[in-house]
Design a protein around this motif. Structure first.
Motif, PDB file in Angstrom:
ATOM      1  N   HIS A 221       0.837  -1.192   0.000  1.00 29.06           N
ATOM      2  CA  HIS A 221       0.000   0.000   0.000  1.00 29.06           C
ATOM      3  C   HIS A 221       0.878   1.250   0.000  1.00 29.06           C
ATOM      4  O   HIS A 221       1.985   1.230   0.510  1.00 29.06           O
TER       5      HIS A 221
ATOM      6  N   SER B 141       0.716   5.508   0.826  1.00 32.51           N
ATOM      7  CA  SER B 141      -0.052   6.579   1.451  1.00 32.51           C
ATOM      8  C   SER B 141       0.618   7.909   1.183  1.00 32.51           C
ATOM      9  O   SER B 141       1.845   7.983   1.069  1.00 32.51           O
TER      10      SER B 141
ATOM     11  N   CYS C  51      -4.057   7.231   6.963  1.00 28.74           N
ATOM     12  CA  CYS C  51      -4.139   7.258   5.505  1.00 28.74           C
ATOM     13  C   CYS C  51      -5.573   7.566   5.086  1.00 28.74           C
ATOM     14  O   CYS C  51      -6.512   6.942   5.572  1.00 28.74           O
TER      15      CYS C  51
ATOM     16  N   CYS D 223      -6.655   7.610   1.802  1.00 29.56           N
ATOM     17  CA  CYS D 223      -6.915   7.226   0.418  1.00 29.56           C
ATOM     18  C   CYS D 223      -8.272   6.523   0.318  1.00 29.56           C
ATOM     19  O   CYS D 223      -8.862   6.128   1.322  1.00 29.56           O
TER      20      CYS D 223
ATOM     21  N   CYS E 281      -8.514   3.058   2.048  1.00 30.37           N
ATOM     22  CA  CYS E 281      -8.509   3.045   3.515  1.00 30.37           C
ATOM     23  C   CYS E 281      -9.736   3.710   4.118  1.00 30.37           C
ATOM     24  O   CYS E 281     -10.101   3.430   5.248  1.00 30.37           O
TER      25      CYS E 281
END
Ligand SMILES: [Zn+2]
Length: 107
Positions: A37, A39, A98, A100, A103
Protein backbone atom coordinates in the motif's frame (compact mmCIF):
# COMPACT_ATOMS: atom_id res chain seq x y z
CA UNK A 1 1.93 -4.66 22.82
CA UNK A 2 0.77 -5.02 19.23
CA UNK A 3 -3.00 -5.31 19.22
CA UNK A 4 -3.95 -4.96 15.59
CA UNK A 5 -2.76 -6.27 12.29
CA UNK A 6 -0.69 -9.23 11.30
CA UNK A 7 1.99 -10.63 13.57
CA UNK A 8 5.47 -9.84 12.36
CA UNK A 9 7.18 -12.92 10.97
CA UNK A 10 10.90 -13.25 11.45
CA UNK A 11 12.72 -12.61 8.19
CA UNK A 12 9.79 -10.86 6.54
CA UNK A 13 8.98 -7.18 6.52
CA UNK A 14 6.56 -6.03 9.17
CA UNK A 15 3.36 -5.09 7.31
CA UNK A 16 2.75 -2.07 9.53
CA UNK A 17 6.20 -0.60 8.95
CA UNK A 18 6.91 1.50 5.88
CA UNK A 19 9.53 0.20 3.48
CA UNK A 20 10.12 3.68 2.21
CA UNK A 21 9.40 7.27 3.22
CA UNK A 22 9.83 9.95 0.58
CA UNK A 23 8.68 13.40 -0.40
CA UNK A 24 5.75 13.73 -2.77
CA UNK A 25 6.00 16.98 -4.66
CA UNK A 26 6.80 19.85 -2.30
CA UNK A 27 3.96 19.57 0.17
CA UNK A 28 3.52 15.96 1.19
CA UNK A 29 5.24 12.89 2.62
CA UNK A 30 4.68 9.55 0.94
CA UNK A 31 4.93 6.16 2.64
CA UNK A 32 5.27 2.81 0.87
CA UNK A 33 4.16 0.02 3.21
CA UNK A 34 5.49 -3.53 3.31
CA UNK A 35 2.14 -4.89 2.10
CA UNK A 36 2.37 -2.79 -1.06
CA UNK A 37 0.00 0.00 0.00
CA UNK A 38 1.09 3.59 -0.58
CA UNK A 39 -0.05 6.58 1.45
CA UNK A 40 0.32 10.32 0.95
CA UNK A 41 0.29 12.73 3.86
CA UNK A 42 0.10 16.45 3.07
CA UNK A 43 2.24 18.39 5.60
CA UNK A 44 -0.65 20.46 6.97
CA UNK A 45 -2.80 17.36 7.47
CA UNK A 46 0.10 15.56 9.13
CA UNK A 47 0.67 18.43 11.55
CA UNK A 48 -3.00 18.48 12.51
CA UNK A 49 -2.78 14.71 13.09
CA UNK A 50 0.14 15.17 15.51
CA UNK A 51 -0.35 12.63 18.32
CA UNK A 52 0.27 15.26 21.03
CA UNK A 53 -3.40 16.18 20.65
CA UNK A 54 -2.84 19.93 20.98
CA UNK A 55 -1.89 20.55 17.37
CA UNK A 56 -5.30 19.54 16.05
CA UNK A 57 -6.81 22.68 17.58
CA UNK A 58 -4.24 25.06 16.09
CA UNK A 59 -4.73 27.47 13.24
CA UNK A 60 -1.68 26.53 11.21
CA UNK A 61 0.77 29.06 9.90
CA UNK A 62 3.01 27.99 6.98
CA UNK A 63 5.91 27.51 9.46
CA UNK A 64 3.92 25.08 11.54
CA UNK A 65 3.23 22.83 8.57
CA UNK A 66 6.77 22.91 7.19
CA UNK A 67 9.00 19.98 8.24
CA UNK A 68 12.65 20.61 9.01
CA UNK A 69 13.41 16.97 9.79
CA UNK A 70 11.80 13.73 8.61
CA UNK A 71 13.30 10.62 10.14
CA UNK A 72 12.38 6.95 10.26
CA UNK A 73 13.02 5.61 13.75
CA UNK A 74 12.39 2.05 15.04
CA UNK A 75 9.26 3.31 16.79
CA UNK A 76 7.76 5.57 14.21
CA UNK A 77 8.22 8.48 11.89
CA UNK A 78 9.72 11.50 13.58
CA UNK A 79 8.94 14.90 12.09
CA UNK A 80 10.42 18.17 13.32
CA UNK A 81 8.58 21.34 12.30
CA UNK A 82 9.80 24.86 11.54
CA UNK A 83 8.16 26.26 14.67
CA UNK A 84 10.24 23.92 16.86
CA UNK A 85 7.54 21.34 17.56
CA UNK A 86 8.36 17.65 17.03
CA UNK A 87 5.93 14.84 16.31
CA UNK A 88 6.37 11.08 16.54
CA UNK A 89 3.88 9.10 14.49
CA UNK A 90 3.84 5.46 15.50
CA UNK A 91 3.65 3.42 12.30
CA UNK A 92 0.23 1.85 12.99
CA UNK A 93 -1.10 5.34 13.76
CA UNK A 94 0.41 6.70 10.58
CA UNK A 95 -1.12 3.90 8.55
CA UNK A 96 -4.49 4.52 10.21
CA UNK A 97 -4.24 8.19 9.20
CA UNK A 98 -4.14 7.26 5.51
CA UNK A 99 -7.08 8.92 3.78
CA UNK A 100 -6.91 7.23 0.42
CA UNK A 101 -10.10 5.81 -1.10
CA UNK A 102 -9.18 2.25 -0.15
CA UNK A 103 -8.51 3.05 3.52
CA UNK A 104 -11.54 5.31 3.95
CA UNK A 105 -13.95 2.90 2.31
CA UNK A 106 -14.05 4.40 -1.17
CA UNK A 107 -16.17 7.48 -0.44
ZN1 LIG B 1 -4.58 4.08 2.20
Amino acid sequence: MRKLGALPIVGQPNPSEPKDIHLVGRYAIGAAWADGHASIYPFDRLRLDCPCGACAALALTPDMAWPTEIKKTPDGLRVGWSDGHASLYLYPTLRAACRCAVCTGGH
